[in-house]
Design a protein around this motif. Sequence first.
Motif, PDB file in Angstrom:
ATOM      1  N   MET A  47       0.840  -1.210   0.000  1.00 28.16           N
ATOM      2  CA  MET A  47       0.000   0.000   0.000  1.00 28.16           C
ATOM      3  C   MET A  47       0.869   1.253   0.000  1.00 28.16           C
ATOM      4  N   GLN A  48       1.957   1.216   0.802  1.00 32.05           N
ATOM      5  CA  GLN A  48       2.854   2.350   0.864  1.00 32.05           C
ATOM      6  C   GLN A  48       3.486   2.621  -0.500  1.00 32.05           C
ATOM      7  N   VAL A  49       3.814   1.537  -1.246  1.00 30.15           N
ATOM      8  CA  VAL A  49       4.422   1.692  -2.568  1.00 30.15           C
ATOM      9  C   VAL A  49       3.500   2.463  -3.495  1.00 30.15           C
ATOM     10  N   TRP A  50       2.219   2.079  -3.519  1.00 36.33           N
ATOM     11  CA  TRP A  50       1.295   2.734  -4.442  1.00 36.33           C
ATOM     12  C   TRP A  50       0.953   4.144  -3.982  1.00 36.33           C
ATOM     13  N   TYR A  51       0.991   4.392  -2.686  1.00 38.55           N
ATOM     14  CA  TYR A  51       0.802   5.770  -2.207  1.00 38.55           C
ATOM     15  C   TYR A  51       1.932   6.663  -2.726  1.00 38.55           C
ATOM     16  N   LEU A  52       3.176   6.178  -2.631  1.00 41.27           N
ATOM     17  CA  LEU A  52       4.314   6.978  -3.089  1.00 41.27           C
ATOM     18  C   LEU A  52       4.267   7.186  -4.606  1.00 41.27           C
ATOM     19  N   ILE A  53       3.837   6.154  -5.333  1.00 44.94           N
ATOM     20  CA  ILE A  53       3.698   6.321  -6.784  1.00 44.94           C
ATOM     21  C   ILE A  53       2.602   7.338  -7.098  1.00 44.94           C
ATOM     22  N   GLY A  54       1.522   7.308  -6.315  1.00 40.91           N
ATOM     23  CA  GLY A  54       0.475   8.315  -6.486  1.00 40.91           C
ATOM     24  C   GLY A  54       0.996   9.719  -6.233  1.00 40.91           C
ATOM     25  N   VAL A  55       1.847   9.880  -5.217  1.00 43.84           N
ATOM     26  CA  VAL A  55       2.467  11.187  -4.949  1.00 43.84           C
ATOM     27  C   VAL A  55       3.283  11.642  -6.162  1.00 43.84           C
ATOM     28  N   LEU A  56       4.037  10.713  -6.762  1.00 41.48           N
ATOM     29  CA  LEU A  56       4.835  11.050  -7.936  1.00 41.48           C
ATOM     30  C   LEU A  56       3.959  11.473  -9.111  1.00 41.48           C
ATOM     31  N   VAL A  57       2.879  10.731  -9.355  1.00 39.39           N
ATOM     32  CA  VAL A  57       1.984  11.062 -10.472  1.00 39.39           C
ATOM     33  C   VAL A  57       1.375  12.452 -10.281  1.00 39.39           C
ATOM     34  N   VAL A  58       0.901  12.722  -9.070  1.00 31.96           N
ATOM     35  CA  VAL A  58       0.329  14.046  -8.785  1.00 31.96           C
ATOM     36  C   VAL A  58       1.399  15.129  -8.935  1.00 31.96           C
ATOM     37  N   ALA A  59       2.621  14.837  -8.476  1.00 35.47           N
ATOM     38  CA  ALA A  59       3.703  15.812  -8.570  1.00 35.47           C
ATOM     39  C   ALA A  59       4.006  16.170 -10.021  1.00 35.47           C
ATOM     40  N   ILE A  60       4.038  15.164 -10.874  1.00 29.58           N
ATOM     41  CA  ILE A  60       4.301  15.426 -12.293  1.00 29.58           C
ATOM     42  C   ILE A  60       3.181  16.266 -12.905  1.00 29.58           C
ATOM     43  N   ALA A  61       1.930  15.935 -12.541  1.00 27.35           N
ATOM     44  CA  ALA A  61       0.789  16.711 -13.040  1.00 27.35           C
ATOM     45  C   ALA A  61       0.858  18.159 -12.567  1.00 27.35           C
ATOM     46  N   VAL A  62       1.216  18.367 -11.315  1.00 28.87           N
ATOM     47  CA  VAL A  62       1.339  19.727 -10.787  1.00 28.87           C
ATOM     48  C   VAL A  62       2.481  20.459 -11.473  1.00 28.87           C
ATOM     49  N   LEU A  63       3.599  19.770 -11.707  1.00 33.07           N
ATOM     50  CA  LEU A  63       4.730  20.380 -12.400  1.00 33.07           C
ATOM     51  C   LEU A  63       4.322  20.870 -13.781  1.00 33.07           C
ATOM     52  N   ILE A  64       3.623  20.021 -14.514  1.00 33.62           N
ATOM     53  CA  ILE A  64       3.152  20.400 -15.852  1.00 33.62           C
ATOM     54  C   ILE A  64       2.209  21.596 -15.770  1.00 33.62           C
ATOM     55  N   ALA A  65       1.299  21.570 -14.781  1.00 27.95           N
ATOM     56  CA  ALA A  65       0.322  22.665 -14.632  1.00 27.95           C
ATOM     57  C   ALA A  65       1.016  23.982 -14.298  1.00 27.95           C
ATOM     58  N   LEU A  66       1.981  23.945 -13.412  1.00 28.87           N
ATOM     59  CA  LEU A  66       2.668  25.172 -13.016  1.00 28.87           C
ATOM     60  C   LEU A  66       3.413  25.805 -14.182  1.00 28.87           C
ATOM     61  N   ILE A  67       3.997  24.963 -15.045  1.00 30.70           N
ATOM     62  CA  ILE A  67       4.764  25.490 -16.169  1.00 30.70           C
ATOM     63  C   ILE A  67       3.850  25.993 -17.277  1.00 30.70           C
ATOM     64  N   ASN A  68       2.697  25.333 -17.463  1.00 30.81           N
ATOM     65  CA  ASN A  68       1.835  25.671 -18.601  1.00 30.81           C
ATOM     66  C   ASN A  68       0.608  26.503 -18.232  1.00 30.81           C
ATOM     67  N   SER A  69       0.360  26.722 -16.944  1.00 34.19           N
ATOM     68  CA  SER A  69      -0.817  27.483 -16.543  1.00 34.19           C
ATOM     69  C   SER A  69      -0.593  28.974 -16.763  1.00 34.19           C
ATOM     70  N   ARG A  70      -1.567  29.774 -16.348  1.00 28.97           N
ATOM     71  CA  ARG A  70      -1.434  31.236 -16.488  1.00 28.97           C
ATOM     72  C   ARG A  70      -0.242  31.773 -15.716  1.00 28.97           C
ATOM     73  N   LEU A  71       0.133  31.073 -14.660  1.00 31.30           N
ATOM     74  CA  LEU A  71       1.288  31.515 -13.878  1.00 31.30           C
ATOM     75  C   LEU A  71       2.569  31.479 -14.708  1.00 31.30           C
ATOM     76  N   ARG A  72       2.666  30.505 -15.579  1.00 33.96           N
ATOM     77  CA  ARG A  72       3.860  30.336 -16.418  1.00 33.96           C
ATOM     78  C   ARG A  72       5.129  30.388 -15.576  1.00 33.96           C
ATOM     79  N   LEU A  73       5.139  29.630 -14.487  1.00 36.35           N
ATOM     80  CA  LEU A  73       6.320  29.623 -13.638  1.00 36.35           C
ATOM     81  C   LEU A  73       7.533  29.125 -14.413  1.00 36.35           C
ATOM     82  N   HIS A  74       8.691  29.705 -14.133  1.00 39.74           N
ATOM     83  CA  HIS A  74       9.923  29.191 -14.712  1.00 39.74           C
ATOM     84  C   HIS A  74      10.098  27.750 -14.243  1.00 39.74           C
ATOM     85  N   PRO A  75      10.545  26.847 -15.124  1.00 37.86           N
ATOM     86  CA  PRO A  75      10.697  25.448 -14.717  1.00 37.86           C
ATOM     87  C   PRO A  75      11.547  25.258 -13.468  1.00 37.86           C
ATOM     88  N   PHE A  76      12.530  26.124 -13.250  1.00 36.05           N
ATOM     89  CA  PHE A  76      13.363  26.022 -12.049  1.00 36.05           C
ATOM     90  C   PHE A  76      12.532  26.201 -10.789  1.00 36.05           C
TER      91      PHE A  76
END
Length: 454
Positions: free
Chosen positions: A1-30
């Motif tokens: 269960m812990q393994v899939w929780y951590l993988i879920g954290v990674l999936v959400v993190a990648i989605a948030v990363l993409i959103a931050l770079i491509n959203s109206r905020l247009r955050l610098h990737p750094f």
Amino acid sequence: MQVWYLIGVLVVAIAVLIALINSRLRLHPFVALLVVSLAVGLAAGEPLGHIAKSLENGAGGTLGDVGITLALGTMLGRLLSDSGATTRIATAIVSRASSRLLPWYMAGAAFVIGIPMFFEVGLIVLLPLVFSVAHRVQTEAGLRSPYVQLAVPAIAALATLHGMVPPHPGPLTVVSGLHAPLGQTILAGFICAVPTVIISGPLFARFLAPRVEVVPDKALVEQFAGDKDEPEHRVPTGWAIACILIPVVLMLARTVAEIVFAKGSGARAVFTFLGEPVVAMLIGFLVALIALALVRGRPGEAVRKSVSDGLRSIVGVLLILGGGGAFNQVLTDTGIGDAVASAASHMHLSVLLLGWLVALLLSLSTGSATVGIVAATGIVAPLAAHLDSWHTALLVVAIGAGSIGLNYVNHAGFWLVKESFGMTLGQAAKVHTSTQTLVSVCGLGMVFLLDVLL
């Protein structure tokens, strides 16, 4: 269960990363990478006192391994460009070619020039040659759509070297993150690169030219193909090629020495030292500084200003590399990397395919091949722990190949090609996006072929 929780954290993190770079905020990737790294540490339960240390260690380690080499490589590329050395090489390669062989010679010129240069820089250096040669043969029989016939090999060769072969910063970052053998990675990269450039360069250009007619505006033709007072005649071609190849030869010599000489021997120690990426690139830069600038009478102040201007262009890349290093370190320290390794082992998914696919999707979604390559490295690093040296080198090439594909409107290189040749969006997609995607797929195919042979 812990393994899939951590993988879920990674999936959400990648989605948030993409959103931050491509959203109206247009955050610098750094900034986006740092925010996501901090959030991942918190969500995965890393102790508060350790999160900042993970960020610092990850960013500092990556910049220490790759940042100095990248800076020296950029300065070397600037010297080569300013001295006319790259133009000299390209002109020497294509000057005696027939119309039908010009795409092959252009691929060769771009291949040599692409060893020390970023894709964008190499293309800018090659544009005058592409335009002047295309303009010269436009009315000749046997070379239909000359701008497409010459641009596609140049794009293919530059993209292949940029993504798949050290000492470019992308693959060098993966070498550092996976602890891959540098010399073997260079060899594997070149072995994969040559067929990839042939297929996605001259051969694909022959297929594409009848289907896409690119006719740049007269102003563009005059800008790039007009008469210019270039200094290339002052630089011997041999010196120009030597300055490009010195770092690569030193790195390969290190691998040979580690095979030929016994551990503890003086010769092995010397070649190992000279083959360190930082040392090899420094030697290449110093030779170029003397041979292409100071001996040719260029004022020292002008040279310093030129290389300083070149360094400004890579500040953003350096920051992204640092942010990617921080993200990778958090994945390691929180156990997410191990969770990915555990899940992948149960799925029986090839680590080579996984590395390629992750880099491809992240590069597409974030608009940055650098983000794709550094994030993919952190995700698959635990899977590389049990690979032998050659398969680790192939994983480096696979990740680099993935970062090249599906290069579209959110990538700077796409717009550089579009505007440089006066293309429509559709033409740029057919020429640039399809070429780089073919490079990516062919690169993966060569990796799988070597995987079978090894």
